[in-house]
Design an enzyme around this catalytic site. Structure first.
Site, PDB file in Angstrom:
ATOM      1  N   ALA A 181       0.819  -1.216   0.000  1.00 33.39           N
ATOM      2  CA  ALA A 181       0.000   0.000   0.000  1.00 33.39           C
ATOM      3  C   ALA A 181       0.847   1.258   0.000  1.00 33.39           C
ATOM      4  CB  ALA A 181      -0.921  -0.003   1.209  1.00 33.39           C
ATOM      5  N   LYS A 182       2.120   1.115   0.347  1.00 28.46           N
ATOM      6  CA  LYS A 182       3.078   2.236   0.318  1.00 28.46           C
ATOM      7  C   LYS A 182       2.526   3.474   1.007  1.00 28.46           C
ATOM      8  CE  LYS A 182       5.643   0.247  -3.490  1.00 28.46           C
ATOM      9  NZ  LYS A 182       4.854  -0.907  -3.906  1.00 28.46           N
TER      10      LYS A 182
END
EC number: 4.1.1.23
Lengths: 275, 275
Positions: A95-96
């Protein structure tokens, strides 16, 4: 999942494969569209076919969010399915995320409490207070971006400071003041080849999550040569090369075969390293 | 929304206020919990009370994702409500996304097609191909992190290269090869004070999204002194200082008053600048 449990899984399965669930309806075979929740059904079939050959799954949030509420429902069902049916597999939400402290706390709550996944990829640009809220959960992992697999990784990550230290090296060093080998891994792209030597100088013991084998052109052998450590220390991800290997009714079987091929190569690499 | 339309809104309303919808059920007044969808109802009341005094709303995705599917439904309903009832307000999704090209494409699709919001905050660490997919949408905006408001901003963003150029300066320069003043803004924290002078040397004409006034301690006057340009060029965000100004039945009215106070200060700043 603890570090010791992960190492044990790798040794038992002779695999350090992570299957990337970048599930895109535009690339899914026609047969799944007859089912109630095509994205989930595709994942379920892929998971059951590949589970014996991998130790982790990495759903990429972008692909689920792109289909709004229905996509997120499929993501949640996928994670629950893995937890129930393959409880020894690490679930990495790709998801960074990363934001100011009180916002990162909310993201941590989302992924580690609401979705109960094991690990989350985090972007380092905003520094300490954007990362540490994710490190407060027992048995959960932060996977911090260090040196990514894409072309744009050269734009900022390789910038040298006045002492010749590159930005990704600064991220590796600084972040070890916040986390340790039991709650932090790093993303290092398979396309970075010999750079793994430089990574290992600064993070000899950490696990590395390695995307970019397959569609992006990275070499498993090179990654292992320069990146493997005494505990293996690698989770090598393949997404498109496995999950879209076939587009017909036998897609899951073909995905399973692709995963097994990679597992066999990984077995050889582990043997070479005396593991 | 185009740059010209945004400037026009600012001049008409004598305001460059962005209201941050960091909506947290733990901080919402008791009265909204009697309603069917408390998060949405809280937002709706805040929006109706503050709309005359602001030009933008910034829902922070972390707060909606933290409540899973229900939270995302509230986010979607909030954006739809703004589009229908206050169509001249810019909607900024504060999500700080950014990934390899094909994944950023999916995020762009999510926010600009699925949710039809106007602008998205994006993290620069992964470089060009992580940012450019967001720039392909007519009338939409990328708001790239440059120099953030939090303490951790010092960890990496101020790192100087061998020529003395700091990382946030490199981000400002490099990203202007990808986007322009019509499709790109930058996040610069209000807590950065005089640093706005350095930002304006490299990005004299861009709009800046400025969080950190209020709860985080930034000063509106200082931001304007060093950061305002001939088109105003600022969107100053306040979240907690407005939306949680009161915790009783009159919360919306009090939020509206807080927004009006800020609008009046902004009116003065615009006048000072001859705008």
């Amino acid at each position: 999942m603890t570090r010791q449990e992960l190492i044990q899984q790798i040794k038992q399965k002779r695999s350090f494969l992570c299957v990337g669930l970048d599930t895109d309806p535009k690339k899914m075979p026609q047969c799944v569209f007859d089912l109630h929740d095509p994205i989930f059904e595709f994942n379920k079939a892929i998971i059951d076919a590949t589970a014996p050959y991998c130790v982790a799954y990495k759903p990429n949030l972008a692909f689920y969010e792109a289909y709004g509420i229905k996509g997120m429902e499929a993501f949640v069902k996928t994670c629950e399915y893995i937890k129930e049916n393959h409880p020894n597999h690490l679930i990495i939400a790709d998801a960074k995320r990363g934001d100011i402290g009180n916002t990162s706390q909310m993201y941590a709550r989302t992924f580690f409490e609401e979705y109960n996944i094991d690990a989350l990829t985090v972007a380092p640009y905003m520094g300490e207070d954007s990362v540490t809220p994710f490190l407060q959960y027992e048995g959960k992992w932060v996977i911090l971006l260090a040196l990514t697999s894409n072309k744009g990784s050269h734009d900022f990550q390789l910038t040298e400071d006045a002492q010749g230290e590159r930005l990704f090296e600064k991220v590796l060093k600084k972040s070890q003041e916040w986390g340790n080998t039991n709650n932090m891994m790093y993303v290092v792209g398979a396309t970075q080849g010999k750079m793994f030597e430089d990574i290992r100088k600064l993070a000899p013991d950490h696990f590395l999550l390695v995307p970019g084998v397959g569609a992006q052109g990275g070499s498993l052998q090179e990654v292992c040569k320069y990146g493997m450590n005494k505990d293996c220390g690698l989770l090598v991800n393949s997404s498109r090369g496995i999950i879209y290997a076939s587009n017909d009714d036998h897609f899951a079987e073909v995905a399973g075969n692709k995963a097994r091929e990679l597992q066999q190569e990984m077995d050889e690499e582990l043997t070479k390293a005396g593991l």
